[in-house]
Design a protein around this motif. Structure first.
Motif, mmCIF file in Angstrom:
data_model
loop_
_atom_site.group_PDB
_atom_site.id
_atom_site.type_symbol
_atom_site.label_atom_id
_atom_site.label_comp_id
_atom_site.label_asym_id
_atom_site.label_seq_id
_atom_site.Cartn_x
_atom_site.Cartn_y
_atom_site.Cartn_z
ATOM 1 N N UNK A 137 0.837 -1.198 0.000
ATOM 2 C CA UNK A 137 0.000 0.000 0.000
ATOM 3 C C UNK A 137 0.872 1.249 0.000
ATOM 4 N N UNK A 138 0.415 2.265 -0.713
ATOM 5 C CA UNK A 138 1.128 3.534 -0.778
ATOM 6 C C UNK A 138 0.248 4.680 -0.337
ATOM 7 N N UNK A 139 0.761 5.893 -0.500
ATOM 8 C CA UNK A 139 0.003 7.065 -0.060
ATOM 9 C C UNK A 139 -1.291 7.238 -0.841
ATOM 10 N N UNK A 140 -1.266 6.886 -2.130
ATOM 11 C CA UNK A 140 -2.479 6.995 -2.928
ATOM 12 C C UNK A 140 -3.576 6.076 -2.422
ATOM 13 N N UNK A 155 -14.951 -4.493 0.529
ATOM 14 C CA UNK A 155 -14.046 -5.624 0.318
ATOM 15 C C UNK A 155 -12.771 -5.072 -0.303
ATOM 16 N N UNK A 156 -11.628 -5.430 0.240
ATOM 17 C CA UNK A 156 -10.349 -5.059 -0.360
ATOM 18 C C UNK A 156 -9.991 -6.134 -1.385
ATOM 19 N N UNK A 157 -9.866 -5.724 -2.638
ATOM 20 C CA UNK A 157 -9.579 -6.658 -3.726
ATOM 21 C C UNK A 157 -8.123 -6.478 -4.141
ATOM 22 N N UNK A 158 -7.293 -7.441 -3.785
ATOM 23 C CA UNK A 158 -5.884 -7.407 -4.187
ATOM 24 C C UNK A 158 -5.784 -7.980 -5.600
ATOM 25 N N UNK A 159 -5.794 -7.101 -6.574
ATOM 26 C CA UNK A 159 -5.713 -7.517 -7.967
ATOM 27 C C UNK A 159 -4.257 -7.813 -8.345
ATOM 28 N N UNK A 160 -4.088 -8.398 -9.503
ATOM 29 C CA UNK A 160 -2.766 -8.745 -10.043
ATOM 30 C C UNK A 160 -2.076 -9.797 -9.177
ATOM 31 N N UNK A 161 -2.870 -10.761 -8.693
ATOM 32 C CA UNK A 161 -2.292 -11.827 -7.880
ATOM 33 C C UNK A 161 -1.261 -12.630 -8.657
ATOM 34 N N UNK A 162 -1.395 -12.627 -9.996
ATOM 35 C CA UNK A 162 -0.428 -13.339 -10.830
ATOM 36 C C UNK A 162 0.941 -12.677 -10.809
ATOM 37 N N UNK A 178 -2.435 -3.390 3.312
ATOM 38 C CA UNK A 178 -3.767 -2.983 2.869
ATOM 39 C C UNK A 178 -4.806 -3.171 3.970
ATOM 40 N N UNK A 179 -4.680 -4.246 4.732
ATOM 41 C CA UNK A 179 -5.609 -4.466 5.837
ATOM 42 C C UNK A 179 -5.562 -3.318 6.838
ATOM 43 N N UNK A 180 -4.397 -2.727 7.003
ATOM 44 C CA UNK A 180 -4.255 -1.627 7.958
ATOM 45 C C UNK A 180 -5.066 -0.404 7.538
ATOM 46 N N UNK A 181 -5.367 -0.277 6.233
ATOM 47 C CA UNK A 181 -6.135 0.868 5.750
ATOM 48 C C UNK A 181 -7.625 0.726 6.057
ATOM 49 N N UNK A 182 -8.090 -0.504 6.156
ATOM 50 C CA UNK A 182 -9.513 -0.781 6.416
ATOM 51 C C UNK A 182 -9.581 -2.087 7.203
#
Length: 336
Positions: A137-140, A155-162, A178-182
């Motif tokens: 995760x970044x500032x954006x 729901x947090x969707x972590x795309x580009x799992x590949x 990412x979990x820390x953001x929500x």
């Protein structure tokens, strides 16, 4: 050709989830609009896809509905208009709302795009916060997370799992960032390029939805008219064939559509801000415009399932991205 929403084509199955309507589950229908009466326990609602530019929201939307309705390219901020994709299942109808990537605007067009994205966030039943799982995760991402209403199901969707790190420890660190953001939101890994990875996301999304009716006829995949999709397919080829400042400075307007039994004739204008951009788009002896037109024509033929004659014109509109009036003429307006 009438401006009617694009019809669906058969989409088959997605890892056990049937992606066509079981009409026996809803025998009664509104004959005027083709909207069935929802059976008991049916769920429906609007789900926003939000995230930074270039995290793959439009690619994910196309995969979720099983048909290309949103343009994609490596260029950031490809999406300009709020686009709804419709997925009708036996147990639910999900209306996916694709939004422009939230970013710091540098002109009036950018302000309108960010405003409309934030309006969409406030109006939906649930949110898919799409992130790039191949990086932490970044500032954006934090900027966007702060704008998700606390009460909104998410729901947090972590795309580009590949493309995610193979190392389990690094991958877990990305997830935790990412979990820390929500903290209360579940995290689901997907690859928009692999439809087989979307089954858990679809099931989790349905769980978010309230009980409700069909909002659209089940054979529709988008609420946008064909003219809009045609214009976007042309703009997609501009994004793919040009570089530097040209992609962000181009708007497409469909001037005329004439339909005959054997051919659809389309006239469209590409608006740019400077003469130098016009020269790049046209290219030496018109070669660039010819390549863009040929590629766009093939995509539009897939959309309408028929032969297409496409004629493109290029027009200079100085500073159109900063002009409220010109933006309105080109279809970019702040939603209220």
């Amino acid at each position: 050709m009438a401006d009617v929403p694009t019809n669906a084509v058969p989409t088959g199955e997605l890892d056990g989830i049937e992606r066509t309507l079981n009409l026996s589950a809803a025998p009664e229908a509104d004959l005027t609009y083709g909207i069935p009466v929802a059976p008991p326990g049916f769920k429906s609602g609007f789900v926003g896809l939000i995230g930074r530019p270039n995290v793959g929201k439009s690619t994910l939307l196309n995969a979720l509905v099983g048909q290309k309705i949103a343009i994609t390219s490596p260029v950031a901020q490809t999406t300009r208009n709020r686009l709804q994709g419709i997925l009708s299942l036996p147990e639910a109808q999900i209306i996916w709302v694709d939004t422009p990537g939230i970013h710091k605007p540098h002109h009036r067009l950018g302000e309108i795009l960010v405003h409309n994205a934030q309006m969409a966030i406030a109006a939906v039943d649930g949110i898919l916060f799409v992130v790039d799982g191949s990086a932490p995760a970044g500032r954006g991402d934090a900027f966007i997370a702060e704008r998700i209403p606390a009460h909104s199901p998410c729901i947090i969707v972590c795309n580009k799992s590949d493309l995610a790190p193979a190392d389990a420890q690094t991958r877990q660190a990305h997830l935790e960032s990412y979990q820390a953001l929500r903290p209360a939101a579940p995290v689901i890994w997907v690859s928009a390029l692999d439809p087989g990875s979307l089954d858990p996301l679809l099931k989790a999304t349905i769980e978010l939805l309230p009980g409700g009716p069909y909002y659209y006829p089940p054979d529709l995949v988008t609420d946008q008219p064909e003219r809009f999709i045609m214009g976007e397919l042309i703009r997609e080829q501009v994004l793919l064939h040009t570089r530097e400042e040209v992609p962000h400075s181009v708007a497409v307007n469909i001037d005329q559509v004439e339909e005959t039994p054997n051919l659809t004739r389309i006239l469209a204008t590409l608006s740019v801000e400077r003469d130098s951009q016009k020269g790049i788009l046209i290219g030496r002896r018109g070669e660039m415009l010819k390549q863009i037109g040929q590629a766009a024509r093939l995509q539009i033929q897939k959309l309408i399932l028929g032969r297409v004659y496409l004629e493109l014109f290029v027009k200079v509109r100085p500073h159109w991205r900063r002009s409220e009036r010109t933006l309105g003429d080109l279809g970019y307006r702040a939603e209220t």
